[in-house]
Design a protein around this motif. Structure first.
Motif, short mmCIF file in Angstrom:
data_model
loop_
_atom_site.label_atom_id
_atom_site.label_comp_id
_atom_site.label_asym_id
_atom_site.label_seq_id
_atom_site.Cartn_x
_atom_site.Cartn_y
_atom_site.Cartn_z
N HIS A 147 0.86 -1.16 -0.32
CA HIS A 147 -0.22 -0.05 0.50
C HIS A 147 1.26 1.03 -0.16
CE1 HIS A 147 -3.37 -2.27 0.18
NE2 HIS A 147 -3.33 -2.73 1.90
N LEU A 148 1.85 1.53 0.79
CA LEU A 148 2.98 1.98 1.35
C LEU A 148 3.59 2.44 -0.31
CD1 LEU A 148 4.50 4.26 2.34
CD2 LEU A 148 6.13 2.87 2.72
N PHE A 149 3.57 1.68 -0.99
CA PHE A 149 5.04 1.21 -2.43
C PHE A 149 3.75 2.13 -3.48
CE2 PHE A 149 5.63 0.63 -6.80
CZ PHE A 149 7.16 -0.28 -6.20
N ALA A 150 2.69 2.00 -3.57
CA ALA A 150 1.01 2.05 -4.45
C ALA A 150 0.71 3.29 -4.31
CB ALA A 150 -0.42 1.20 -4.20
N ALA A 151 0.53 3.95 -2.83
CA ALA A 151 0.65 4.90 -3.09
C ALA A 151 1.79 6.34 -3.31
CB ALA A 151 0.55 5.01 -0.95
N ASP A 152 3.11 5.94 -2.89
CA ASP A 152 3.92 6.83 -3.48
C ASP A 152 3.70 7.03 -5.26
OD1 ASP A 152 4.90 7.35 -1.06
OD2 ASP A 152 6.99 5.86 -0.69
N LEU A 153 3.80 5.89 -5.32
CA LEU A 153 3.52 6.12 -7.09
C LEU A 153 2.45 6.63 -7.60
CD1 LEU A 153 5.19 5.09 -9.45
CD2 LEU A 153 3.93 1.98 -9.66
N GLY A 154 1.66 6.27 -6.58
CA GLY A 154 -0.04 7.23 -6.59
C GLY A 154 -0.78 6.49 -7.38
N VAL A 155 -1.04 5.53 -7.11
CA VAL A 155 -2.07 4.77 -7.54
C VAL A 155 -3.11 4.91 -6.63
CG1 VAL A 155 -2.73 2.53 -7.68
CG2 VAL A 155 -0.34 2.87 -8.22
N SER A 156 -4.17 4.56 -7.21
CA SER A 156 -5.58 4.80 -6.62
C SER A 156 -5.53 3.80 -5.61
CB SER A 156 -7.18 4.74 -7.23
OG SER A 156 -8.20 5.25 -6.31
N PRO A 157 -6.30 3.79 -4.34
CA PRO A 157 -6.88 2.83 -3.55
C PRO A 157 -7.80 1.46 -3.81
CG PRO A 157 -6.60 4.28 -2.15
CD PRO A 157 -6.41 5.03 -3.34
N ARG A 158 -8.63 1.69 -4.77
CA ARG A 158 -9.22 1.24 -6.14
C ARG A 158 -8.88 0.03 -6.74
NH1 ARG A 158 -13.63 6.06 -8.27
NH2 ARG A 158 -11.70 4.86 -10.19
N ALA A 166 6.05 0.70 -16.59
CA ALA A 166 7.51 2.19 -16.30
C ALA A 166 7.67 2.94 -14.95
CB ALA A 166 8.06 2.68 -17.94
N ASP A 167 6.93 3.29 -14.91
CA ASP A 167 6.56 4.15 -14.11
C ASP A 167 7.24 3.50 -12.92
OD1 ASP A 167 5.84 6.73 -15.40
OD2 ASP A 167 3.84 6.08 -14.79
N ALA A 168 6.17 1.91 -12.55
CA ALA A 168 6.62 1.35 -10.97
C ALA A 168 7.75 0.95 -11.40
CB ALA A 168 5.39 0.35 -11.06
N VAL A 169 8.39 0.42 -12.52
CA VAL A 169 9.87 -0.21 -12.23
C VAL A 169 10.80 0.55 -11.79
CG1 VAL A 169 11.63 -1.31 -13.87
CG2 VAL A 169 9.18 -2.34 -13.74
N ARG A 170 10.73 2.48 -12.55
CA ARG A 170 11.51 3.38 -11.89
C ARG A 170 11.25 3.33 -11.18
NH1 ARG A 170 10.16 5.60 -17.26
NH2 ARG A 170 8.18 6.59 -16.17
N ALA A 171 10.85 3.56 -10.31
CA ALA A 171 9.53 3.30 -8.64
C ALA A 171 10.88 2.51 -8.00
CB ALA A 171 8.85 3.40 -8.15
N GLY A 172 11.82 1.18 -8.48
CA GLY A 172 12.18 -0.24 -7.45
C GLY A 172 11.29 -1.35 -7.48
N ALA A 173 10.24 -1.24 -8.84
CA ALA A 173 9.08 -2.49 -8.64
C ALA A 173 10.31 -3.78 -9.33
CB ALA A 173 7.99 -2.35 -9.45
N VAL A 174 10.37 -4.46 -9.02
CA VAL A 174 11.54 -5.83 -9.21
C VAL A 174 10.32 -6.83 -10.49
CG1 VAL A 174 12.51 -7.63 -9.37
CG2 VAL A 174 12.74 -6.01 -7.35
N GLU A 175 10.94 -6.44 -11.59
CA GLU A 175 10.10 -7.32 -13.03
C GLU A 175 10.04 -9.27 -13.03
OE1 GLU A 175 10.87 -4.48 -16.84
OE2 GLU A 175 12.47 -5.12 -15.90
N VAL A 176 8.57 -9.58 -12.83
CA VAL A 176 8.07 -10.55 -12.76
C VAL A 176 7.56 -11.70 -13.52
CG1 VAL A 176 10.25 -10.90 -10.42
CG2 VAL A 176 7.74 -10.98 -10.51
N SER A 177 7.81 -12.79 -13.16
CA SER A 177 6.19 -13.57 -14.47
C SER A 177 5.85 -13.21 -13.43
CB SER A 177 7.57 -14.46 -15.04
OG SER A 177 7.08 -15.61 -13.96
N SER A 178 4.04 -13.84 -14.40
CA SER A 178 3.34 -14.12 -13.24
C SER A 178 3.34 -15.37 -12.70
CB SER A 178 2.00 -14.01 -14.75
OG SER A 178 2.32 -12.52 -15.73
#
Length: 88
Positions: free
Chosen positions: A30-41, A56-68
């Protein structure tokens, strides 16, 4: 803090979506999403749905790319997987 994202491959509402997850806690997610500006919905049971144009915004913010598959494995491994309830 490590948050993970899978490739935008899930169709819905005329676009493709990614899943954003944590392998530690929902609070971290939730903290990461809020910092990224993602709606709680955008939170659904155990992940955030993120449209492809925000990947790309999420990756730039530090999210690690993985498979589904890895997203699901990480959720189960952390005990954070919440299955969808299918009522009768």
């Amino acid at each position: 803090m490590t948050v993970y994202i899978d490739p935008p491959a899930w169709p819905g509402h005329g676009r493709l979506w990614s899943h954003l997850v944590s392998d530690v806690s929902y609070d971290e997610l939730h903290l990461f999403a809020a910092d990224l500006g993602v709606s709680p919905r955008a939170f659904e049971r155990d992940h955030y749905d993120l449209p492809s144009h925000r990947y790309a915004d999420a990756v730039r913010a530090g999210a690690v790319e993985v498979s589904s598959r890895e997203v699901v494995r990480l959720l189960y491994g952390a005990g954070l997987r919440r299955r969808k309830y299918v009522g009768r």
